[in-house]
Design an enzyme around this catalytic site. Structure first.
Site, short mmCIF file in Angstrom:
data_model
loop_
_atom_site.label_atom_id
_atom_site.label_comp_id
_atom_site.label_asym_id
_atom_site.label_seq_id
_atom_site.Cartn_x
_atom_site.Cartn_y
_atom_site.Cartn_z
N HIS A 135 79.72 45.51 18.42
CA HIS A 135 80.86 45.57 17.51
C HIS A 135 80.62 46.39 16.26
O HIS A 135 81.58 46.89 15.65
CB HIS A 135 81.29 44.15 17.12
N ARG A 180 74.50 33.20 15.29
CA ARG A 180 75.86 33.54 15.72
C ARG A 180 76.14 35.04 15.60
O ARG A 180 77.01 35.58 16.28
CB ARG A 180 76.89 32.74 14.93
N LYS A 227 79.77 31.81 24.59
CA LYS A 227 80.21 31.80 23.20
C LYS A 227 80.20 30.38 22.63
O LYS A 227 79.83 30.17 21.47
CB LYS A 227 81.59 32.43 23.04
N GLU A 270 78.03 31.28 11.18
CA GLU A 270 77.37 32.58 11.23
C GLU A 270 76.34 32.75 10.11
O GLU A 270 76.34 33.73 9.37
CB GLU A 270 78.39 33.72 11.18
N ASN A 316 78.04 39.73 17.52
CA ASN A 316 78.45 41.04 17.02
C ASN A 316 77.92 42.19 17.88
O ASN A 316 78.18 43.36 17.58
CB ASN A 316 77.97 41.24 15.58
N ARG A 341 97.98 25.13 2.35
CA ARG A 341 96.52 24.96 2.25
C ARG A 341 95.88 24.49 3.55
O ARG A 341 94.83 23.87 3.56
CB ARG A 341 96.15 24.01 1.11
N GLU A 376 83.83 42.26 26.68
CA GLU A 376 83.34 41.03 26.05
C GLU A 376 82.62 40.15 27.07
O GLU A 376 81.71 39.39 26.71
CB GLU A 376 84.50 40.27 25.41
N HIS A 432 90.45 47.61 21.85
CA HIS A 432 89.27 46.97 21.26
C HIS A 432 88.12 46.88 22.26
O HIS A 432 86.98 47.24 21.95
CB HIS A 432 89.64 45.57 20.77
N LYS A 456 87.30 31.71 13.72
CA LYS A 456 87.50 32.83 12.82
C LYS A 456 88.95 33.30 12.89
O LYS A 456 89.49 33.49 13.98
CB LYS A 456 86.60 34.00 13.20
N HIS A 481 83.63 48.69 16.32
CA HIS A 481 84.72 48.66 15.34
C HIS A 481 84.93 50.02 14.70
O HIS A 481 86.07 50.45 14.44
CB HIS A 481 84.43 47.62 14.26
#
Length: 522
Positions: free
Chosen positions: A409, A402, A388, A398, A406, A286, A350, A425, A308, A413
Site C-alpha cells: 500500500h 498491524r 486480517k 496499529e 500495509n 459523537r 488484497e 485500488h 478504520k 497508494h
C-alpha cells in the site's frame, strides 16, 4: 444462522474442550449436553446407566437436548450418540450448524485412557469397545457435511479451523468487540443478524446510487421483516466522492431521517461506502453504532474489517479518519456475482496480500490462477478475512504488527493517486505488492525468488505487475510524500521475508533504491 453450533463426534474427539475454546473465541455461551443430563438426573451418567440402563439415559438425552432448542445462540457439546435418533438429528440440523470432529483411533485411545470407567458404553475393554463403537457409527459420523480433523492440534487451533470453515469470527481488542459472518445468503437474514448483534432500531441504510438498484430492496425487506424502521440514504459512487462534502451530506441525511444516538448506520457496498458511512457514524452525535455489509471482494477481505474509517483529502488518501469499530460485519458472497470482472480481479490483490502475510495455503491457491480461485471463492474470502482478523486482534490500534496490513500500500497508494484513480485500488496495490517485494529482496530482507513468485501469481490472476507508461515519476514521488504512514518525515514499509512471514516498520531506504524498484516496474 451462524450463532448456534453443535459439536459432535466419537467419544474422545474433544467436543467439550474444543467447544469451550470455540465459544470463547466467538463470544458465545457454552453448553454441555452431558452436564445437562447429569443436572436433570441428579447423578452421574455412569450412575444413570447402572441404575436405569441405556434406554432411560437416551430418554434423558433427548429431553436435555430439547432444552437447548430455544437458546438463541451458543456452542453445544453433544454426546457421542446424541444424534443417532432421527428426530433429534433433524431438530438439531434445523436449529444450528453441526460440526463433526474426527480423530484417529490412536488419538481417541490416548485421550480416553484417563477417563476409563467413566463411559459406560466402553466398559469391557476400552480398545475393543471403542473399535466396535466407531465401526458401528462410522457411516453416521461421516454423514455430516462439516468434518474437522483434530489429530495433533490443540483445542484453540481446532476452534480456529472451525471458524475459518464457517466464516464466523468475533474481533476483540477494540471496544466491546464485534461479530464477523460470511454467508452466501446473508442479506436475506440481515434483520436477524442485526438483532443478534444488539443493534437498535432506526436504521440509516447507506449505499451508492448504483448498488441501490441491485440490493437495497432486498436489504430493506430483510430489515423490515423483523421490525426495523429503515431510511434509505444514497451517495454518489466512486473514490472521487470520498470527501468531506459527501460526509456532510450523510450527516444532513441522518438529521432528516431523525437518526438518534440509539439508531444504527448500515453501510451496504464497497470500501468507499464503508469508509464514508463509518466515518459519518463515528462523528454524528459523537458516535452511533454501525454495521458493515460489504458487497465487493476488496471490501470483504480488507476494508470492512478493523474499524478504520476515513475520507480522502485533496492531498492524499485517508488523511482524515477515525477508529470506530462496527458492531457487525456481514459479508454475503452472493453479491460477488454482480461484480464486474475487473472489480473482482482487483479485489484479488488484497487476497494475495493476505496469503503473503499469514496463509501460505491461500497464497498457493492464488498461484494456481484465476479459475482455481473462482472455483473456491467462498473459501478464499473466509481465509483472507481470517488473516486480517488475526492481525487486527493482535494489534487493534496499529501500534506494531498491524502495520503488516500495509504491505503493497505504501507504493500502491502513490500509484493510485498518480493515475488520478484510473487504476482501481486493487490494481494499484497489485503493482505495489510487486514493487515492495522487489524492495524487500534488494534490502536483503526477502528470500531470493520471492518477487518473481509474487509477480507470476498476480499475472495469473489477471492483475497488473508493471506501472502504466503514462504514470509520471515526479507525481509518484509527490504522492509518497503525503503518505499517512510517514514517521518524522520518513516512509515506513511493511515487507515480506517469505510467504507467511513479515517485517514491519522498515524505514524508507535511500531514494535511489526506490527509484531502482520503480525502474524495475516500468
Amino acid at each position: 444462522m451462524t450463532y448456534k453450533f453443535y459439536l459432535y463426534g466419537p467419544p474422545g474427539c474433544g467436543k467439550t474442550s474444543v467447544g469451550q475454546a470455540l465459544a470463547e473465541s466467538l463470544n458465545l455461551p457454552f453448553f454441555d449436553l452431558d452436564a445437562e443430563i447429569e443436572r436433570r438426573a441428579g447423578e452421574t451418567i455412569p450412575a444413570v446407566f447402572a441404575s436405569q440402563g441405556e434406554e432411560h439415559f437416551r430418554l434423558l438425552e433427548r429431553e436435555s437436548l430439547a432444552a437447548f432448542m430455544g437458546v438463541e445462540k451458543g456452542v453445544v457439546a453433544l454426546g457421542g450418540g446424541a444424534l443417532l435418533n432421527d428426530e433429534s438429528r433433524a431438530r438439531v440440523i434445523s436449529n444450528g450448524t453441526v460440526i463433526c470432529l474426527k480423530a484417529s483411533l490412536e488419538t481417541l485411545m490416548r485421550r480416553m485412557q484417563a477417563e476409563e470407567g467413566q463411559r459406560p458404553l466402553l466398559n469391557g475393554g476400552l480398545e475393543t469397545q471403542l473399535v466396535k463403537l466407531i465401526s458401528q457409527r462410522a457411516d453416521h459420523y461421516t454423514s455430516f457435511p462439516m468434518q474437522v480433523e483434530t489429530d495433533g492440534l490443540q483445542p484453540g487451533e481446532i476452534a480456529w479451523r472451525i471458524q475459518v470453515g464457517l466464516g464466523a469470527f468475533h474481533v476483540k481488542g477494540m471496544g466491546a468487540g464485534y461479530d464477523v459472518r460470511v454467508r452466501a445468503d446473508g442479506l436475506d437474514s440481515l434483520g436477524e443478524y442485526l438483532r443478534r448483534s444488539g443493534l437498535p432500531d432506526g436504521v440509516a441504510l447507506v449505499c451508492d446510487e448504483n448498488l441501490a438498484q441491485l440490493y437495497s430492496s432486498q436489504a430493506i425487506a430483510a430489515l423490515e421483516r423483523v421490525g426495523y424502521t429503515t431510511h434509505m440514504v444514497t451517495i454518489p459512487p466512486g473514490e472521487v466522492h470520498k470527501t468531506v462534502e459527501t460526509v456532510t451530506a450523510l450527516w444532513d441525511a441522518f438529521v432528516d431521517a431523525g437518526l438518534e444516538r440509539g439508531g444504527t448506520v448500515a453501510a451496504l457496498g464497497g470500501g468507499v461506502t464503508g469508509d464514508l458511512a463509518g466515518f459519518a457514524a463515528a462523528t454524528y452525535l459523537r458516535g452511533v453504532p454501525w454495521a458493515v455489509l460489504p458487497t465487493t471482494l476488496l471490501a470483504m477481505v480488507d476494508a470492512s474489517l478493523g474499524g478504520k474509517t476515513g475520507i480522502d483529502l485533496r492531498r492524499g488518501k485517508n488523511l482524515a479518519g477515525a477508529f470506530h469499530p462496527p458492531r457487525l460485519v456481514l459479508a454475503d458472497t452472493n453479491t460477488l456475482t454482480s461484480l464486474p470482472e475487473r472489480e473482482l480481479r482487483s479485489g484479488m490483490a488484497e487476497v494475495v496480500k493476505a496469503g503473503l502475510i499469514g496463509d501460505p495455503a491461500l497464497f498457493e491457491r492464488c498461484a494456481q490462477g484465476w479459475e482455481a480461485v473462482c472455483a473456491s471463492l467462498d473459501e478464499v474470502v473466509r481465509r483472507a478475512m481470517a488473516v486480517k482478523v488475526q492481525v487486527i486482534q493482535a494489534d487493534p490500534y496499529e501500534n506494531s504488527y498491524r502495520a503488516a496490513l500495509n504491505l503493497g500500500h505504501t507504493l500502491g497508494h502513490a500509484f493510485e493517486m498518480a493515475s488520478d484513480y484510473r487504476l482501481l485500488h486493487g490494481e494499484a496495490v497489485a503493482i505495489g505488492l510487486a514493487g515492495e517485494t522487489r524492495l524487500a529482496e534488494s534490502l536483503g530482507l526477502a528470500e531470493r525468488g520471492l518477487a518473481d513468485k509474487v509477480e507470476e501469481t498476480l499475472i495469473r490472476l489477471g492483475l497488473p505487475a508493471r506501472l502504466p507508461q503514462e504514470l509520471d515519476r515526479v507525481t509518484i514521488w509527490r504522492a509518497m510524500q503525503v503518505d499517512k504512514k510517514r514517521v518524522r518525515g520518513s516512509l515506513r514499509f511493511a515487507l515480506p521475508a517469505r510467504i507467511g512471514e513479515m517485517r514491519v516498520g522498515i524505514e524508507s531506504p535511500d531514494n535511489r533504491v526506490i527509484d531502482q524498484v520503480l525502474d524495475q516496474l516500468s
